[in-house]
Design a protein around this motif. Structure first.
Motif, PDB file in Angstrom:
ATOM      1  N   MET A   1       0.931  -1.329   0.054  1.00  0.00           N
ATOM      2  CA  MET A   1       0.358  -0.109  -0.124  1.00  0.00           C
ATOM      3  C   MET A   1       1.172   1.552   0.080  1.00  0.00           C
ATOM      4  SD  MET A   1      -3.801   1.139   0.585  1.00  0.00           S
ATOM      5  CE  MET A   1      -3.822   2.325   0.554  1.00  0.00           C
ATOM      6  N   LYS A   2       0.629   2.571  -0.705  1.00  0.00           N
ATOM      7  CA  LYS A   2       1.175   2.976  -0.868  1.00  0.00           C
ATOM      8  C   LYS A   2       1.165   4.329   0.030  1.00  0.00           C
ATOM      9  CE  LYS A   2       1.637   2.461  -5.553  1.00  0.00           C
ATOM     10  NZ  LYS A   2       0.741   2.652  -7.433  1.00  0.00           N
ATOM     11  N   SER A   3       1.839   5.115   0.970  1.00  0.00           N
ATOM     12  CA  SER A   3       1.444   5.954   1.850  1.00  0.00           C
ATOM     13  C   SER A   3       0.852   7.316   1.348  1.00  0.00           C
ATOM     14  CB  SER A   3       2.533   6.277   3.162  1.00  0.00           C
ATOM     15  OG  SER A   3       3.796   6.130   2.405  1.00  0.00           O
ATOM     16  N   VAL A   5      -0.191  10.524  -0.454  1.00  0.00           N
ATOM     17  CA  VAL A   5      -1.886  10.694  -1.629  1.00  0.00           C
ATOM     18  C   VAL A   5      -0.980  12.128  -2.741  1.00  0.00           C
ATOM     19  CG1 VAL A   5      -4.245  11.798  -2.137  1.00  0.00           C
ATOM     20  CG2 VAL A   5      -3.446   9.810  -0.265  1.00  0.00           C
ATOM     21  N   ALA A  32       2.374   8.541 -10.621  1.00  0.00           N
ATOM     22  CA  ALA A  32       1.437   7.237  -9.185  1.00  0.00           C
ATOM     23  C   ALA A  32       2.413   5.892  -9.019  1.00  0.00           C
ATOM     24  CB  ALA A  32       0.513   7.261 -10.461  1.00  0.00           C
ATOM     25  N   TYR A  35       2.687   6.850  -5.781  1.00  0.00           N
ATOM     26  CA  TYR A  35       2.014   7.385  -4.561  1.00  0.00           C
ATOM     27  C   TYR A  35       0.672   6.799  -4.788  1.00  0.00           C
ATOM     28  CZ  TYR A  35       6.184  11.098  -3.524  1.00  0.00           C
ATOM     29  OH  TYR A  35       7.099  10.815  -3.252  1.00  0.00           O
ATOM     30  N   GLU A  36      -0.159   7.401  -4.579  1.00  0.00           N
ATOM     31  CA  GLU A  36      -1.483   7.242  -4.652  1.00  0.00           C
ATOM     32  C   GLU A  36      -1.765   7.894  -5.105  1.00  0.00           C
ATOM     33  OE1 GLU A  36      -4.740   4.296  -3.236  1.00  0.00           O
ATOM     34  OE2 GLU A  36      -3.316   4.614  -2.001  1.00  0.00           O
ATOM     35  N   ARG A  38      -4.575  10.400  -7.746  1.00  0.00           N
ATOM     36  CA  ARG A  38      -5.691  11.271  -7.982  1.00  0.00           C
ATOM     37  C   ARG A  38      -5.875  12.094  -8.543  1.00  0.00           C
ATOM     38  NH1 ARG A  38      -7.187  10.049  -0.896  1.00  0.00           N
ATOM     39  NH2 ARG A  38      -6.881   7.372  -1.438  1.00  0.00           N
ATOM     40  N   THR A  76      -6.140   1.377 -11.420  1.00  0.00           N
ATOM     41  CA  THR A  76      -4.672   1.853  -9.852  1.00  0.00           C
ATOM     42  C   THR A  76      -5.117   2.551  -9.592  1.00  0.00           C
ATOM     43  OG1 THR A  76      -3.062   1.938 -11.735  1.00  0.00           O
ATOM     44  CG2 THR A  76      -3.273  -0.432 -11.217  1.00  0.00           C
ATOM     45  N   MET A  77      -4.894   4.058 -11.179  1.00  0.00           N
ATOM     46  CA  MET A  77      -5.415   5.346 -10.187  1.00  0.00           C
ATOM     47  C   MET A  77      -7.563   5.586 -10.101  1.00  0.00           C
ATOM     48  SD  MET A  77      -2.921   6.598 -12.906  1.00  0.00           S
ATOM     49  CE  MET A  77      -0.888   5.553 -13.831  1.00  0.00           C
TER      50      MET A  77
END
Ligand code: ADP
Ligand code: TRP
Length: 332
Positions: A1-3, A5, A32, A35-36, A38, A76-77
């Protein structure tokens, strides 16, 4: 899990160009991996200047197809349209109460309009709507809603992200330090400003853009319009002085760049040939993405589906933030 955002938005106010790609889209897609991610289409930001419903829709699809063709993976994004996230507007209203008017007076986009008006001898606020004036608050809501740590943006947007951080800190100061994540701008170092046809920053406001996805023939025509100096074919040319060369560097491999640099310095290469080489490098680089783009544009319902599914995944995150903030405020 990427921490962490990472979030950014682009307004659908024009056909995406090379500057948007290297300055915003490509770095965002690279982030991406770590990182998470968005990413969204800022259509309510576009509304401040764009009041043609057919065009707004068309530009929204073109921008979405561009993101997708450039490698955004909606599995994934998170990828959504701002207007599909109504929580944005509730948080905007809340943030208004924590944003001083003086802060908005200092926002670049608004200040630039006022300055233009003043220079033209017009009323300072001529043509300024409240959407433009409060633009940084809506942008802060976009960012704070999703617990964003990093916001990749161009230099021109750095101040707006800093304002979002200021606004978050005001709430955290009043209601507890963990209420909102304080964001930081990330400015891509390598390609800070992509030059346009005339050598100024490529921007639709300067009418000097090279659109990212147009048919080869049109692309070549536009590349031939790049402004150069009047040096003749035989004269040695300084690559550092030529925005034509800085554009070439974006598309060519390092060894091709080194060889082109030699040809510039040696003389014997005219601007026409340099433009042809740039066109060929660009066309080869863009062709695979252009094909994907065209396939998306032929199927708007597919784009619509992707955006709607993105919003469905995004809204629970957004509503959790609004819920948390409302509870802190005593509005629950
Ligand atoms: P425009 O200047 O054409 O109106 P936008 O303001 O809509 O472009 O920019 C969208 C994104 O692309 C922003 O993150 C912006 O910083 C980036 N961008 C736009 N033009 C350039 C450029 N010439 N070089 C680098 N990045 C750019
Ligand atoms: N204001 C940004 C621009 O003009 C677009 C934008 C809207 C944005 N909301 C955002 C960028 C949130 C980053 C984060 O380019």
């Amino acid at each position: 899990m990427k921490s962490n955002v990472c979030l950014t938005g682009i307004k659908p106010t024009g056909i995406p160009h090379i500057g948007n790609y290297f300055g915003a889209i490509k770095p965002a897609i690279e982030l991406a991996a770590r990182y998470e991610a968005r990413y969204f289409i800022a259509d309510y930001h576009a509304l401040n200047t764009l009041k043609d419903p057919v065009l707004l829709k068309e530009l929204t699809y073109k921008l979405a197809a561009t993101w997708l063709a450039c490698g955004l993976d909606p599995d994934t994004m998170l990828f959504y349209r701002q207007s599909d996230i109504p929580e944005t507007f509730e948080l905007t209203t809340i943030l208004m109460a924590f944003t001083s008017k003086g802060l908005m007076n200092r926002a670049h986009a608004y200040k630039a309009c006022v300055q233009e008006n003043t220079q033209a001898g017009n009323d300072p606020d001529a043509g300024v709507n409240m959407g433009l004036y409060t633009y940084p608050v809506l942008m802060a809501a976009d960012i704070l809603l999703f617990n964003t740590n990093l916001v990749p943006v161009g230099k021109d947007q750095k101040q707006h992200v800093e304002m979002a951080a200021d606004i978050a800190q005001s709430l955290n100061f009043a209601y507890g330090k963990d209420l909102l994540t304080v964001p930081e701008p990330v400015i891509s170092e390598t390609t800070q400003v992509v030059a346009g046809l005339d050598g100024r920053k490529m921007s639709k406001s300067y009418d000097n853009v090279i659109p990212l996805f147009i048919p080869s023939k049109q692309l070549r025509k536009i590349v031939m319009k790049i402004v150069t100096n009047s040096q003749g074919v035989d004269e040695p040319k300084n690559p550092e002085d030529a925005h034509l060369f800085s554009l070439y560097q974006l598309f060519a491999a390092p060894e091709e760049q080194a060889a082109a640099r030699e040809r510039y310095l040696a003389g014997g290469m005219g601007w026409g040939q340099a433009k042809q080489e740039l066109f060929e490098a660009m066309d080869a680089y863009l062709a695979p993405m252009r094909e994907k783009y065209e396939r998306f544009m032929q199927d708007p319902s597919r784009i619509e589906r992707i955006l709607k599914e993105g919003a469905e995944k995004a809204r629970p995150i957004a509503s959790a933030t609004v819920e948390r903030v409302r509870n802190a405020l005593g509005i629950n």
